[in-house]
Motif scaffolding. Structure first.
Motif, PDB file in Angstrom:
ATOM      1  N   ALA A 264       0.816  -1.216   0.000  1.00 18.13           N
ATOM      2  CA  ALA A 264       0.000   0.000   0.000  1.00 18.13           C
ATOM      3  C   ALA A 264       0.846   1.261   0.000  1.00 18.13           C
ATOM      4  O   ALA A 264       0.310   2.372  -0.155  1.00 18.13           O
ATOM      5  CB  ALA A 264      -0.928  -0.004   1.215  1.00 18.13           C
ATOM      6  N   GLU A 266       2.357   2.533   2.565  1.00 18.63           N
ATOM      7  CA  GLU A 266       2.131   3.254   3.809  1.00 18.63           C
ATOM      8  C   GLU A 266       3.392   3.261   4.663  1.00 18.63           C
ATOM      9  O   GLU A 266       4.241   2.370   4.573  1.00 18.63           O
ATOM     10  CB  GLU A 266       0.995   2.600   4.605  1.00 18.63           C
ATOM     11  CG  GLU A 266      -0.394   2.917   4.072  1.00 18.63           C
ATOM     12  CD  GLU A 266      -0.756   4.375   4.262  1.00 18.63           C
ATOM     13  OE1 GLU A 266      -0.882   4.819   5.421  1.00 18.63           O
ATOM     14  OE2 GLU A 266      -0.908   5.076   3.249  1.00 18.63           O
ATOM     15  N   HIS A 284      -3.453   1.534   5.011  1.00 21.94           N
ATOM     16  CA  HIS A 284      -4.254   2.404   4.152  1.00 21.94           C
ATOM     17  C   HIS A 284      -5.289   1.607   3.356  1.00 21.94           C
ATOM     18  O   HIS A 284      -4.939   0.721   2.584  1.00 21.94           O
ATOM     19  CB  HIS A 284      -3.338   3.159   3.188  1.00 21.94           C
ATOM     20  CG  HIS A 284      -4.083   4.070   2.249  1.00 21.94           C
ATOM     21  ND1 HIS A 284      -4.703   5.221   2.677  1.00 21.94           N
ATOM     22  CD2 HIS A 284      -4.330   3.965   0.918  1.00 21.94           C
ATOM     23  CE1 HIS A 284      -5.290   5.810   1.648  1.00 21.94           C
ATOM     24  NE2 HIS A 284      -5.063   5.060   0.560  1.00 21.94           N
ATOM     25  N   GLY A 285      -6.568   1.952   3.564  1.00 17.35           N
ATOM     26  CA  GLY A 285      -7.639   1.324   2.802  1.00 17.35           C
ATOM     27  C   GLY A 285      -8.010  -0.074   3.235  1.00 17.35           C
ATOM     28  O   GLY A 285      -8.843  -0.719   2.597  1.00 17.35           O
ATOM     29  N   LEU A 286      -7.423  -0.587   4.308  1.00 16.93           N
ATOM     30  CA  LEU A 286      -7.706  -1.961   4.734  1.00 16.93           C
ATOM     31  C   LEU A 286      -7.649  -2.042   6.254  1.00 16.93           C
ATOM     32  O   LEU A 286      -6.635  -1.686   6.861  1.00 16.93           O
ATOM     33  CB  LEU A 286      -6.679  -2.932   4.136  1.00 16.93           C
ATOM     34  CG  LEU A 286      -6.839  -4.415   4.488  1.00 16.93           C
ATOM     35  CD1 LEU A 286      -8.136  -4.958   3.921  1.00 16.93           C
ATOM     36  CD2 LEU A 286      -5.648  -5.215   3.961  1.00 16.93           C
TER      37      LEU A 286
END
Length: 749
Positions: A264, A266, A284-286
């Protein structure tokens, strides 16, 4: 006199029998409602047990979740994760592990060339490569000075590997345990940034005793570092995997989570906590839900071989160019010799690298299981509701309705739990609500059961002294079977008799009590051997035992059970003889007890035979007569066991069965073949027995063709093969018989 009799009757206290006692107790229980009180007390104790939650309760709960995983495993998602496998084939081609770091560098290069997005190593590199040039220069013998200098100037294999790692997106694994004797690296390493939302997660996380890192040159080159150690449950099964853990006081992400972070792009991992512990971990996003200790409940799928790429195939370009494209790639091993196999609910030996792959798939597809802290409260409330419903309705309904209600309770509990698992990916334990309600249900029906037990108790008391336990129980369950008569069915009948009992009796003529003790010592283990193998004792006749199988209860394997019992009886007899000799001492030799056993299978009439005043459960028929005759022939043939033809055919290769002879049986046109048993399946499969069986068959064939000289030659060969099986008397019988036939033939000619 009549007055004294009437007075004695008035003064004699009432002594109710067992049925009256149980009936009175039953009435008192109904009147006091004690069943309801016991049910409430039991419920309170069960709720306290659940709050305590000891290990057996937890293990039972986990086993129930395992059943769900087996019934409804996760469907594999291809195209997300691949595994470069250090398998047996690769080890055979490239040599034992660890491989040179230059080989590992080539593997990373090949993965990058084929489009792998992030590479995670489920292996550790804590020590320098022993095949590096500078190490070879110091350790190889016989090198000249120039060669040693050239080797020292070559780059280290570890540096070559580090340069390749630095140019790629690689996550190196770390271990929470010390392995291979390597020392834990104490230097602070660049670990992943951790952000928290809520209380400090450290007190809740799984705490590993050490943190074993890779070589500093490799660690510094990697884009991320994650721990791959897994703490199995108390029973050794892996169900939950720490996605973040504590090692040496430092919060460490798991290998899988670190790969997701690097993918990701991150810089940090977010851990959400509350007063009960960790709630979720995300990048991020999960965001992935966890239990209070930061562990993920993995929803396992069956092993998927399509995601495996053998390392040797990758190195030799035998893998399609798009096989790894766009995938997270794990490098690990499935080789059993490298000891990275885990027990999971769906597989007894799942490679550890696939466990990390399944965790990645579950996280990326949102297919992880969850068990929030409130689930324990739900289970306690469900158990309380179901149990109180049963307690409230039990006095108002009959036994049949209560049974239906108990069944409905079980179905409801299982249905709720299954729906939560299959639809909501939520783990709700059914064992505690179901077990609690069923225990309460059992208490509630106890009163009804005791009423029924009164009649059964009376029957057991009346017949347990002279009928077999199986028959007594059958009569207790079905009292209408207490009638004279019988039925025809196939049975296996056993007769056993002590050889030389008359002489034994004579030796005890001044000690009849000693003879009784001896017979009881003999009959006790023999009876146990029969009854433990589902046999029914028909009767004892002096020194003889008669038993049968397949009645009163069905026994599909009655022939094999009877043969097994016969062998067990011989073993018990040997043990008894040894014990008697030890008791007599070394200065005195005790004549060993010997028995003969006859077994036969066929149709018999079995039932209650006798009069209206007294009857016995027994068998009659030609099959019984032949079994008795076979027992009598055992002495003539010098063998402890002789069985009939039908018994021998039924047991097949499960026993070492040897044919002996043919008999003319009354009422039968064809001759009856008879056999002996020399052992169990292991003996039957041995080379010695196979040779003996072949020679014996050849001898019998010649004998039945009346080729006496050939038969005599064959029996000599049989005698050599049969010595270790104790067949000397049997073979001597045939030798004398054949010589007599030869002499008779010569005389008549």
């Amino acid at each position: 006199m009549s007055q004294r009799l009437r007075r004695s009757r008035r003064e004699r206290p009432l002594r109710p029998d067992g049925t009256q006692t149980l009936t009175v107790l039953m009435r008192r229980m109904r009147r006091l409602g004690i069943g309801r009180y016991i049910g409430l007390l039991l419920l309170a104790a069960l709720l306290a047990l659940r709050v305590w939650d000891p290990d057996p309760v937890e293990v039972l709960r986990h086993k129930s979740f395992d059943v769900y995983q087996l019934m409804h495993p996760r469907s594999p998602h291809r195209g997300l994760v691949a595994i470069v496998d250090i398998d047996e084939q690769s080890l055979q081609a490239l040599g034992q592990w660890p491989w040179p770091r230059t080989v590992m560098a080539e593997i990373v290069t090949k993965i990058v060339e084929r489009g792998g997005t992030v590479i995670g190593f489920d292996v550790l590199f804590p020590e320098p490569d022993r095949s590096s040039p500078e190490i070879a220069a110091e350790t190889f013998h016989g090198l000249d000075t120039a060669t040693r200098e050239r080797l020292r100037r070559l780059p280290s294999n570890d540096v070559v590997f580090a340069d390749v790692i630095r140019a790629s997106r690689v996550v190196l694994g770390q271990s929470g345990y010390r392995v291979s004797g390597a020392a834990a690296v104490a230097r602070p390493a660049g670990q992943t940034g951790i952000a928290t939302a809520g209380p400090d997660p450290r007190p809740f996380l799984v705490d590993f005793p050490h943190l074993l890192r890779n070589l500093p040159v490799l660690d510094d080159a990697a884009k991320g570092h994650g721990i791959f150690s897994i703490a199995p449950e108390g029973d050794g099964t892996v169900r939950r995997v720490p996605i973040v853990a504590l090692a040496n006081g430092t919060i460490i992400p798991s290998l899988s989570l670190e790969m997701l972070r690097v993918a990701a792009g991150e810089g940090a991992i977010l851990i959400r906590t509350d007063a009960s512990g960790v709630r979720s971990v995300g990048v991020h996003g999960l965001e992935v839900p966890t239990d209070g200790k930061g562990r993920i409940w993995v929803h396992f799928s069956p092993p998927d071989l399509s995601k495996y790429v053998p390392a040797i195939d990758l190195l030799r370009d035998r893998v399609p160019l798009d096989a790894l494209a766009g995938k997270l790639v794990l490098v690990g091993t499935s080789a059993a010799g490298l000891l990275d196999l885990k027990v999971t609910p769906v597989h007894p030996a799942l490679p550890g690298v696939e466990l990390h792959a399944q965790l990645l798939e579950s996280a990326l597809t949102g297919a992880t299981l969850s068990r929030p802290g409130y689930t324990a409260v739900v289970e306690i409330l469900l158990a309380t509701l179901l149990s109180l419903t049963l307690i409230a309705l039990a006095p108002r309904v009959n036994a049949g309705t209560l049974f239906v209600l108990g069944g409905a309770t079980a179905v409801l509990t299982l249905g709720i739990s299954w729906y939560c698992f299959a639809v909501l990916d939520l783990l709700i334990d059914y064992t505690f609500p179901l077990g609690s309600s069923l225990l309460v249900y059992a208490v509630l029906v106890c009163t009804n059961y005791m009423t029924i037990s009164a009649d059964r108790y009376r029957i057991r008391s009346a017949f347990s002294q002279y009928l077999s336990p199986d028959l007594v129980e059958q009569l207790a369950q079905s009292p209408e079977k207490l009638t004279l008569g019988g039925e025809q069915r196939e049975l296996t009948v056993l007769f056993s008799d002590v050889r030389g009992f008359t002489a034994i009796s004579e030796s005890y003529k001044d000690d009849p009590q000693g003879l009784t003790v001896l017979i009881n010592r003999l009959f006790t283990p023999l009876t146990r051997d029969i009854m433990e193998r589902r046999g029914t004792i028909d009767k004892y006749m002096g020194d003889a035992i008669m038993a049968f199988w397949n009645a009163p209860l069905d026994d599909p394997a009655h022939e094999a059970n009877a043969c097994e019992a016969a062998l067990a009886m011989l073993e018990s007899l040997e043990a008894l003889n040894r014990q008697r000799q030890r008791e007599a001492g070394d200065d005195r030799t005790i004549a060993p007890l010997k028995i003969g056993i006859g077994l036969n299978t066929g149709l018999c009439v079995v039932g209650n035979f006798g009069s209206d005043l007294h009857f016995n459960y027994s068998v009659v028929g030609d099959t019984v007569n032949l079994a008795s005759r076979l027992e009598g022939l055992s002495k003539q043939y010098g063998l402890p066991v002789i069985i009939g033809e039908k018994t021998a055919r039924a047991v097949g290769t499960r026993f070492a069965v040897l044919e002996l002879d043919q008999l003319q049986v009354k009422g039968k046109r064809n001759l009856e073949r008879i056999f002996t048993i020399l052992g169990r399946a292991d003996i039957a499969a041995s080379r010695d027995f196979v040779d003996l069986d072949e020679r014996n068959s050849a001898m019998l064939a010649a004998y039945r063709r009346q080729e006496w000289s050939v038969a005599l030659e064959k029996i000599i060969l049989c005698r050599d093969a049969g010595k270790k099986f104790g067949l000397d008397d049997y073979h001597e019988l045939y030798i004398q018989r054949i010589r007599h036939l030869i002499d008779t033939t010569v005389s008549s000619s």
